[in-house]
Design a protein around this motif. Structure first.
Motif, PDB file in Angstrom:
ATOM      1  N   GLN A   1       0.850  -1.205   0.000  1.00 43.07           N
ATOM      2  CA  GLN A   1       0.000   0.000   0.000  1.00 43.07           C
ATOM      3  C   GLN A   1       0.877   1.243   0.000  1.00 43.07           C
ATOM      4  O   GLN A   1       1.413   1.621   1.041  1.00 43.07           O
ATOM      5  CB  GLN A   1      -0.872   0.018   1.266  1.00 43.07           C
ATOM      6  N   GLU A   2       1.014   1.874  -1.154  1.00 43.90           N
ATOM      7  CA  GLU A   2       1.915   3.026  -1.244  1.00 43.90           C
ATOM      8  C   GLU A   2       1.471   4.160  -0.326  1.00 43.90           C
ATOM      9  O   GLU A   2       2.302   4.843   0.282  1.00 43.90           O
ATOM     10  CB  GLU A   2       1.993   3.540  -2.683  1.00 43.90           C
TER      11      GLU A   2
ATOM     12  N   CYS B   1       2.606  -3.916  -6.938  1.00 41.29           N
ATOM     13  CA  CYS B   1       3.088  -2.534  -7.061  1.00 41.29           C
ATOM     14  C   CYS B   1       4.049  -2.435  -8.238  1.00 41.29           C
ATOM     15  O   CYS B   1       4.950  -3.255  -8.379  1.00 41.29           O
ATOM     16  CB  CYS B   1       3.794  -2.109  -5.778  1.00 41.29           C
ATOM     17  N   LYS B   2       3.839  -1.427  -9.077  1.00 40.72           N
ATOM     18  CA  LYS B   2       4.676  -1.228 -10.276  1.00 40.72           C
ATOM     19  C   LYS B   2       5.220   0.191 -10.285  1.00 40.72           C
ATOM     20  O   LYS B   2       4.767   1.043  -9.536  1.00 40.72           O
ATOM     21  CB  LYS B   2       3.829  -1.449 -11.544  1.00 40.72           C
ATOM     22  N   GLY B   3       6.165   0.415 -11.212  1.00 39.60           N
ATOM     23  CA  GLY B   3       6.691   1.774 -11.380  1.00 39.60           C
ATOM     24  C   GLY B   3       7.862   2.039 -10.456  1.00 39.60           C
ATOM     25  O   GLY B   3       8.605   1.117 -10.103  1.00 39.60           O
TER      26      GLY B   3
ATOM     27  N   GLN C   1       8.936   1.873  -1.536  1.00 34.99           N
ATOM     28  CA  GLN C   1       8.838   0.529  -0.950  1.00 34.99           C
ATOM     29  C   GLN C   1      10.190   0.104  -0.368  1.00 34.99           C
ATOM     30  O   GLN C   1      10.247  -0.496   0.705  1.00 34.99           O
ATOM     31  CB  GLN C   1       8.383  -0.448  -2.037  1.00 34.99           C
ATOM     32  N   HIS C   2      11.251   0.452  -1.086  1.00 32.59           N
ATOM     33  CA  HIS C   2      12.602   0.135  -0.600  1.00 32.59           C
ATOM     34  C   HIS C   2      12.898   0.897   0.700  1.00 32.59           C
ATOM     35  O   HIS C   2      13.466   0.336   1.634  1.00 32.59           O
ATOM     36  CB  HIS C   2      13.648   0.482  -1.664  1.00 32.59           C
ATOM     37  N   ARG C   3      12.476   2.186   0.733  1.00 33.54           N
ATOM     38  CA  ARG C   3      12.693   2.992   1.955  1.00 33.54           C
ATOM     39  C   ARG C   3      11.938   2.395   3.140  1.00 33.54           C
ATOM     40  O   ARG C   3      12.451   2.300   4.252  1.00 33.54           O
ATOM     41  CB  ARG C   3      12.221   4.437   1.733  1.00 33.54           C
ATOM     42  N   ARG C   4      10.687   1.996   2.889  1.00 36.33           N
ATOM     43  CA  ARG C   4       9.870   1.438   3.969  1.00 36.33           C
ATOM     44  C   ARG C   4      10.498   0.139   4.495  1.00 36.33           C
ATOM     45  O   ARG C   4      10.567  -0.089   5.704  1.00 36.33           O
ATOM     46  CB  ARG C   4       8.442   1.171   3.455  1.00 36.33           C
ATOM     47  N   PHE C   5      10.971  -0.694   3.588  1.00 32.80           N
ATOM     48  CA  PHE C   5      11.593  -1.965   3.976  1.00 32.80           C
ATOM     49  C   PHE C   5      12.845  -1.687   4.811  1.00 32.80           C
ATOM     50  O   PHE C   5      13.045  -2.279   5.882  1.00 32.80           O
ATOM     51  CB  PHE C   5      11.922  -2.759   2.711  1.00 32.80           C
TER      52      PHE C   5
END
Ligand SMILES: [Zn+2]
Length: 198
Positions: A67-68, A100-102, A107-111
């Motif tokens: 969920q962006e 999730c695309k694009g 997502q990398h920051r959240r991880f």
């Protein structure tokens, strides 16, 4: 022998309204404890309330990768929540390139934020990865993740080996029984029994 359910969403619709029945089914099937997984700030409050009210239920804290627009936790907030005695893991977190695309820098920051919180708190990570195994393993290595589980494992022996080398456990779901899942079955044969969760 008894079982521990390492990944459930007891606060989701369809379960939250009939917890006594769910708990009775658990008892009948020797499932003595369960880990209720957080996917958002709102769901963390819900799973923690269930864990506080029930001795055999524990909780994680984290925001799911799919969920962006979900409201983030900061590293400090995650670490603070891990001081609660019923919070025993960080997640679920990870990467999802299926839904999730694009540009997935968010997502990398959240991880990364979840991995840092796990490192600071000493708690294990609950990692979700879908169509993103290479980047998932790369980020875990880059940020020196030390412990956790790759949940609902749907990768191959190579990815299983990389996860084991990092000190992770592997959890298999019912997907391992599918006829069209020979790679997952090979991974299940490869992973030592004491590194498998359900
Ligand atoms: Zn989940």
């Amino acid at each position: 022998m008894y079982l521990v359910d390492s990944h459930c969403h007891l606060n989701f619709d369809g379960l939250s309204s009939r917890l006594p029945e769910v708990f009775a089914n658990m008892a009948e099937n020797q499932v003595r404890q369960a880990l209720a997984i957080s996917v958002s700030r709102q769901s963390f409050a819900e799973v923690l309330a269930i864990a506080e009210a029930n001795d055999h239920i524990f909780a994680t804290v984290g925001v799911h990768p799919d969920q962006e627009d979900a409201e983030e936790f900061t590293v400090e907030e995650l670490v603070r929540h891990t001081q609660h005695p019923k919070v025993v893991g960080i997640g679920e977190t990870g990467l999802d390139y299926h839904w999730c695309k694009g540009d997935l820098a968010w997502q990398h920051r959240r991880f990364a934020c979840h991995i840092l919180a796990a490192n600071q708190s000493g708690l294990p990570l609950v990692v979700h990865t879908r169509d993103a195994a290479a980047d998932t393993m790369r980020l875990l290595r880059e940020h020196q993740a030390h412990a956790g589980v790759i949940h609902c494992f749907t990768e191959n022996v190579e990815v299983a080996k990389a996860a084991l080398d990092l000190g992770f456990y592997i959890s298999f779901s019912g997907i391992v029984t599918f006829k069209n899942a020979p790679d997952i079955q090979a991974a299940a044969k490869y992973v030592p029994a004491d590194r498998i969760l359900v």
